[in-house]
Design a protein around this motif. Structure first.
Motif, PDB file in Angstrom:
ATOM      1  N   PHE A  67       0.808  -1.227   0.000  1.00 13.33           N
ATOM      2  CA  PHE A  67       0.000   0.000   0.000  1.00 13.33           C
ATOM      3  C   PHE A  67       0.842   1.278   0.000  1.00 13.33           C
ATOM      4  CE2 PHE A  67      -2.244  -3.552   1.795  1.00 13.33           C
ATOM      5  CZ  PHE A  67      -3.348  -3.591   0.947  1.00 13.33           C
ATOM      6  N   GLY A  68       2.161   1.148   0.083  1.00 14.99           N
ATOM      7  CA  GLY A  68       3.018   2.337   0.055  1.00 14.99           C
ATOM      8  C   GLY A  68       4.354   2.054   0.714  1.00 14.99           C
ATOM      9  N   ASP A  69       5.142   3.108   0.854  1.00  9.55           N
ATOM     10  CA  ASP A  69       6.485   2.939   1.440  1.00  9.55           C
ATOM     11  C   ASP A  69       6.426   3.041   2.960  1.00  9.55           C
ATOM     12  OD1 ASP A  69       7.730   2.672  -1.037  1.00  9.55           O
ATOM     13  OD2 ASP A  69       7.824   4.854  -1.301  1.00  9.55           O
ATOM     14  N   LEU A  70       7.319   2.293   3.594  1.00  9.87           N
ATOM     15  CA  LEU A  70       7.351   2.263   5.067  1.00  9.87           C
ATOM     16  C   LEU A  70       7.857   3.592   5.631  1.00  9.87           C
ATOM     17  CD1 LEU A  70       8.878  -1.290   5.337  1.00  9.87           C
ATOM     18  CD2 LEU A  70       6.669  -0.625   6.318  1.00  9.87           C
ATOM     19  N   PHE A  71       7.204   4.031   6.677  1.00  7.58           N
ATOM     20  CA  PHE A  71       7.544   5.303   7.355  1.00  7.58           C
ATOM     21  C   PHE A  71       8.359   4.983   8.601  1.00  7.58           C
ATOM     22  CE2 PHE A  71       6.299   8.323  10.738  1.00  7.58           C
ATOM     23  CZ  PHE A  71       6.541   9.535  10.125  1.00  7.58           C
ATOM     24  N   PRO A 113       1.771  10.434   7.886  1.00 12.09           N
ATOM     25  CA  PRO A 113       1.556   9.102   7.313  1.00 12.09           C
ATOM     26  C   PRO A 113       0.158   8.944   6.709  1.00 12.09           C
ATOM     27  CG  PRO A 113       2.527   8.935   9.492  1.00 12.09           C
ATOM     28  CD  PRO A 113       2.217  10.385   9.277  1.00 12.09           C
ATOM     29  N   MET A 114       0.122   8.198   5.614  1.00 12.22           N
ATOM     30  CA  MET A 114      -1.146   7.904   4.933  1.00 12.22           C
ATOM     31  C   MET A 114      -1.997   6.932   5.746  1.00 12.22           C
ATOM     32  SD  MET A 114      -1.824   4.804   3.284  1.00 12.22           S
ATOM     33  CE  MET A 114      -3.117   4.167   2.283  1.00 12.22           C
ATOM     34  N   GLY A 115      -1.307   6.015   6.447  1.00  7.12           N
ATOM     35  CA  GLY A 115      -2.066   5.014   7.197  1.00  7.12           C
ATOM     36  C   GLY A 115      -1.165   4.267   8.156  1.00  7.12           C
ATOM     37  N   ALA A 116      -1.800   3.407   8.949  1.00  7.96           N
ATOM     38  CA  ALA A 116      -1.051   2.574   9.892  1.00  7.96           C
ATOM     39  C   ALA A 116      -1.679   1.191   9.910  1.00  7.96           C
ATOM     40  CB  ALA A 116      -1.077   3.176  11.284  1.00  7.96           C
ATOM     41  N   ILE A 117      -0.830   0.195  10.173  1.00 10.52           N
ATOM     42  CA  ILE A 117      -1.291  -1.196  10.245  1.00 10.52           C
ATOM     43  C   ILE A 117      -0.823  -1.753  11.583  1.00 10.52           C
ATOM     44  CG2 ILE A 117      -1.165  -3.476   9.181  1.00 10.52           C
ATOM     45  CD1 ILE A 117      -0.765  -2.049   6.472  1.00 10.52           C
ATOM     46  N   LEU A 118      -1.805  -2.077  12.424  1.00 12.06           N
ATOM     47  CA  LEU A 118      -1.529  -2.473  13.809  1.00 12.06           C
ATOM     48  C   LEU A 118      -1.899  -3.940  13.987  1.00 12.06           C
ATOM     49  CD1 LEU A 118      -0.753  -1.113  16.585  1.00 12.06           C
ATOM     50  CD2 LEU A 118      -3.212  -0.828  16.974  1.00 12.06           C
ATOM     51  N   PHE A 119      -0.960  -4.710  14.516  1.00 16.77           N
ATOM     52  CA  PHE A 119      -1.146  -6.151  14.693  1.00 16.77           C
ATOM     53  C   PHE A 119      -1.107  -6.475  16.186  1.00 16.77           C
ATOM     54  CE2 PHE A 119       0.949 -10.363  15.185  1.00 16.77           C
ATOM     55  CZ  PHE A 119      -0.072 -11.147  14.651  1.00 16.77           C
ATOM     56  N   ALA A 120      -2.067  -7.271  16.652  1.00 17.69           N
ATOM     57  CA  ALA A 120      -2.153  -7.602  18.080  1.00 17.69           C
ATOM     58  C   ALA A 120      -1.326  -8.842  18.389  1.00 17.69           C
ATOM     59  CB  ALA A 120      -3.613  -7.839  18.456  1.00 17.69           C
ATOM     60  N   LEU A 121      -0.193  -8.638  19.054  1.00 20.97           N
ATOM     61  CA  LEU A 121       0.654  -9.764  19.467  1.00 20.97           C
ATOM     62  C   LEU A 121       0.100 -10.415  20.732  1.00 20.97           C
ATOM     63  CD1 LEU A 121       4.150  -8.092  19.029  1.00 20.97           C
ATOM     64  CD2 LEU A 121       3.406 -10.150  17.843  1.00 20.97           C
ATOM     65  N   GLU A 122      -0.334  -9.576  21.671  1.00 22.91           N
ATOM     66  CA  GLU A 122      -0.861 -10.095  22.948  1.00 22.91           C
ATOM     67  C   GLU A 122      -1.833  -9.069  23.512  1.00 22.91           C
ATOM     68  OE1 GLU A 122       2.193 -10.859  25.878  1.00 22.91           O
ATOM     69  OE2 GLU A 122       0.710 -11.160  27.461  1.00 22.91           O
ATOM     70  N   VAL A 123      -3.091  -9.459  23.629  1.00 18.37           N
ATOM     71  CA  VAL A 123      -4.079  -8.509  24.175  1.00 18.37           C
ATOM     72  C   VAL A 123      -4.825  -9.162  25.330  1.00 18.37           C
ATOM     73  CG1 VAL A 123      -4.395  -7.156  22.054  1.00 18.37           C
ATOM     74  CG2 VAL A 123      -5.798  -9.182  22.420  1.00 18.37           C
ATOM     75  N   PRO A 124      -5.346  -8.350  26.240  1.00 17.77           N
ATOM     76  CA  PRO A 124      -6.084  -8.914  27.372  1.00 17.77           C
ATOM     77  C   PRO A 124      -7.425  -9.512  26.937  1.00 17.77           C
ATOM     78  CG  PRO A 124      -6.023  -6.487  27.477  1.00 17.77           C
ATOM     79  CD  PRO A 124      -5.206  -6.890  26.301  1.00 17.77           C
ATOM     80  N   MET A 272       1.356  -4.546  20.940  1.00 17.89           N
ATOM     81  CA  MET A 272       0.949  -4.353  19.552  1.00 17.89           C
ATOM     82  C   MET A 272       2.171  -4.026  18.705  1.00 17.89           C
ATOM     83  SD  MET A 272      -2.275  -4.510  20.396  1.00 17.89           S
ATOM     84  CE  MET A 272      -3.418  -3.916  19.154  1.00 17.89           C
ATOM     85  N   GLN A 273       2.120  -4.433  17.449  1.00 19.95           N
ATOM     86  CA  GLN A 273       3.221  -4.196  16.508  1.00 19.95           C
ATOM     87  C   GLN A 273       2.668  -3.342  15.364  1.00 19.95           C
ATOM     88  OE1 GLN A 273       5.919  -7.629  15.468  1.00 19.95           O
ATOM     89  NE2 GLN A 273       4.748  -7.579  13.577  1.00 19.95           N
ATOM     90  N   ARG A 274       3.310  -2.198  15.099  1.00 16.63           N
ATOM     91  CA  ARG A 274       2.712  -1.250  14.146  1.00 16.63           C
ATOM     92  C   ARG A 274       3.689  -0.803  13.070  1.00 16.63           C
ATOM     93  NH1 ARG A 274       1.029   4.714  16.115  1.00 16.63           N
ATOM     94  NH2 ARG A 274       3.203   5.084  15.574  1.00 16.63           N
ATOM     95  N   THR A 275       3.185  -0.734  11.835  1.00 19.04           N
ATOM     96  CA  THR A 275       3.906  -0.053  10.758  1.00 19.04           C
ATOM     97  C   THR A 275       3.086   1.163  10.354  1.00 19.04           C
ATOM     98  OG1 THR A 275       2.757  -1.467   9.176  1.00 19.04           O
ATOM     99  CG2 THR A 275       5.025  -2.083   9.738  1.00 19.04           C
ATOM    100  N   GLN A 276       3.754   2.113   9.700  1.00 19.04           N
ATOM    101  CA  GLN A 276       3.049   3.250   9.130  1.00 19.04           C
ATOM    102  C   GLN A 276       3.508   3.412   7.681  1.00 19.04           C
ATOM    103  OE1 GLN A 276       4.359   5.839  12.538  1.00 19.04           O
ATOM    104  NE2 GLN A 276       2.327   6.729  12.252  1.00 19.04           N
ATOM    105  N   ILE A 277       2.655   4.061   6.880  1.00 21.53           N
ATOM    106  CA  ILE A 277       2.914   4.213   5.450  1.00 21.53           C
ATOM    107  C   ILE A 277       3.117   5.716   5.160  1.00 21.53           C
ATOM    108  CG2 ILE A 277       1.948   3.868   3.138  1.00 21.53           C
ATOM    109  CD1 ILE A 277       0.105   1.712   4.509  1.00 21.53           C
ATOM    110  N   ILE A 278       4.148   6.021   4.407  1.00 22.29           N
ATOM    111  CA  ILE A 278       4.455   7.421   4.083  1.00 22.29           C
ATOM    112  C   ILE A 278       3.252   8.061   3.381  1.00 22.29           C
ATOM    113  CG2 ILE A 278       5.906   8.875   2.584  1.00 22.29           C
ATOM    114  CD1 ILE A 278       8.255   7.114   3.308  1.00 22.29           C
ATOM    115  N   GLY A 279       2.957   9.311   3.741  1.00 24.52           N
ATOM    116  CA  GLY A 279       1.808  10.002   3.151  1.00 24.52           C
ATOM    117  C   GLY A 279       2.220  11.180   2.276  1.00 24.52           C
ATOM    118  N   ASP A 280       1.189  11.939   1.853  1.00 21.35           N
ATOM    119  CA  ASP A 280       1.388  13.090   0.960  1.00 21.35           C
ATOM    120  C   ASP A 280       1.289  14.387   1.755  1.00 21.35           C
ATOM    121  OD1 ASP A 280       1.189  11.448  -1.340  1.00 21.35           O
ATOM    122  OD2 ASP A 280      -0.990  11.424  -1.091  1.00 21.35           O
TER     123      ASP A 280
END
Ligand code: SIN
Length: 283
Positions: A67-71, A113-124, A272-280
Motif C-alpha cells: 500500500f506504500g512505502d514504510l515510514f 503518514p497515509m495510514g497505519a497497520i496495527l497487529f495484536a501480538l498479545e491482548v487482554p 501491539m506491533q505497528r507499521t506506518q505508510i508514508i503520506g502526501d
C-alpha cells in the motif's frame, strides 16, 4: 455497497469500519485482492482482519508495502534494528498509554503518514479496545457558517506533548519515545479542512495530541474553537469500537480518521506491533 469479487467485507458500524474476510494477508497477494483491500479501506476508512499471522516483522512489512512505502517514526526511533516497526506495549501498572487521547498519527510531519497497520501480538481478554472516528462526517455535518470559517484556516501541529526531554512519558509507560537532549521539535502547519488525495472528499484534519494553535492566532484564541472541533469530530455516531483478539489487524486511513486507544485494563499486558505508510502533503 461496492461489490467485491475476492474478499468479504462486513461493516462494523454505519459510520466507519469493516471486517475483511476470505483473505490470508500473511501470504503473497494478487493485484486484484490488493485493489479490493484498498477500495475497502477508502470506503470504510478502517478495516479489520482476524486470525492473521503477521508476528514475523518481515511479513508485516511486506503486507504494508503493498500500500506504500514504510515510514520511520522520528520519536520511536531509538536506534533499534528495524526502525520501521514500532512496538506499542502496556505493562501492568503503566499510568499512561500511547494514543490514549483522540488523534491522527504523527501529524506534526510535513507529510503525515497515509495510514497505519496495527497487529495484536498479545491482548487482554477484555479492555484495551480502540475507537475510530470518521472525519468526513465530522466535516460534512458542520454548519455552512463553520465550514466557511474553517476553510481558510491552518493549524500548527507539533510533537511537544508526546516527545522531548520535558514530556516525562517514559517514566509512566512501557512504550518509550525520544526524551533525550538532542531531540528537536517537529512542527508543520496543515489546512484544517483537507481534501483526501484519493477520494477527493473534504474532511476535518485536527487532533488534540498534535495541534497547538491556529496559524496567525494565539493558543488562547484558538482554544475554544479547537475544543468544539475535538468534541464534534469524535461524536459516537461517527465512530466504531474494535475489540481486539490476539492476531487481529487494524489498518486505518490516517488522512480521514481519528482514533483512541482505551487505557482501561491496568492489570494486563497489551503488546501491539505497528507499521506506518508514508503520506502526501496535506492540501
Ligand atoms: C495508535 O494510536 O496508533 C495505537 C492504537 C492502539 O494501540 O490501539
Amino acid at each position: 455497497m461496492r461489490k467485491y469479487q475476492q474478499i468479504k467485507v462486513v461493516p462494523l458500524s454505519s459510520a466507519i469500519g469493516a471486517e475483511i474476510g476470505n483473505v490470508d494477508i500473511s501470504k503473497d497477494l494478487s493485484s486484484t485482492v490488493i485493489t479490493e483491500i484498498r477500495s475497502a479501506l477508502l470506503d470504510h476508512l478502517v478495516i479489520f482482519f482476524r486470525d492473521q499471522d503477521l508476528s514475523d516483522p518481515e511479513r508485516h512489512k511486506m503486507f504494508t508495502e503493498y500500500f506504500g512505502d514504510l515510514f520511520i517514526h522520528p520519536n520511536f526511533n531509538l536506534g533499534q534494528n528495524n526502525p520501521e516497526m514500532v512496538y506499542l506495549t502496556r505493562r501492568p501498572g503503566d499510568t499512561a498509554a500511547a494514543g490514549e487521547r483522540w488523534h491522527a498519527d504523527t501529524t506534526m510531519m510535513e507529510n503525515p503518514p497515509m495510514g497505519a497497520i496495527l497487529f495484536a501480538l498479545e491482548v487482554p481478554d477484555w479492555g484495551g479496545d480502540t475507537l475510530f472516528a470518521n472525519q468526513y462526517m465530522a466535516f460534512e455535518n458542520l454548519s455552512q457558517g463553520m465550514k466557511k470559517l474553517l476553510i481558510n484556516l491552518k493549524a500548527v501541529h507539533n510533537d511537544s506533548r508526546v516527545a522531548g526531554p520535558a514530556v516525562g512519558l517514559n517514566s509512566k509507560r512501557a512504550t518509550k519515545v525520544r526524551e533525550d537532549e538532542d531531540w528537536t521539535l517537529t512542527e508543520n502547519s496543515h489546512p484544517v479542512i483537507r481534501t483526501h488525495p484519493e477520494t477527493h472528499k473534504k474532511c476535518l484534519f485536527i487532533n488534540s495530541i498534535y495541534v497547538h494553535h491556529f496559524e496567525g492566532m494565539s493558543v488562547e484564541e484558538s482554544q475554544g474553537l479547537l475544543e468544539f472541533l475535538y468534541t464534534e469530530s469524535t461524536r459516537p455516531e461517527y465512530s466504531c469500537r474494535f475489540r481486539w483478539k490476539n492476531n487481529s489487524v487494524a489498518f486505518w486511513d490516517n488522512r480521514c480518521v481519528q482514533h483512541l486507544a482505551i487505557h482501561d485494563n491496568h492489570s494486563a499486558t497489551r503488546k501491539m506491533q505497528r507499521t506506518q505508510i508514508i503520506g502526501d502533503a496535506v492540501i
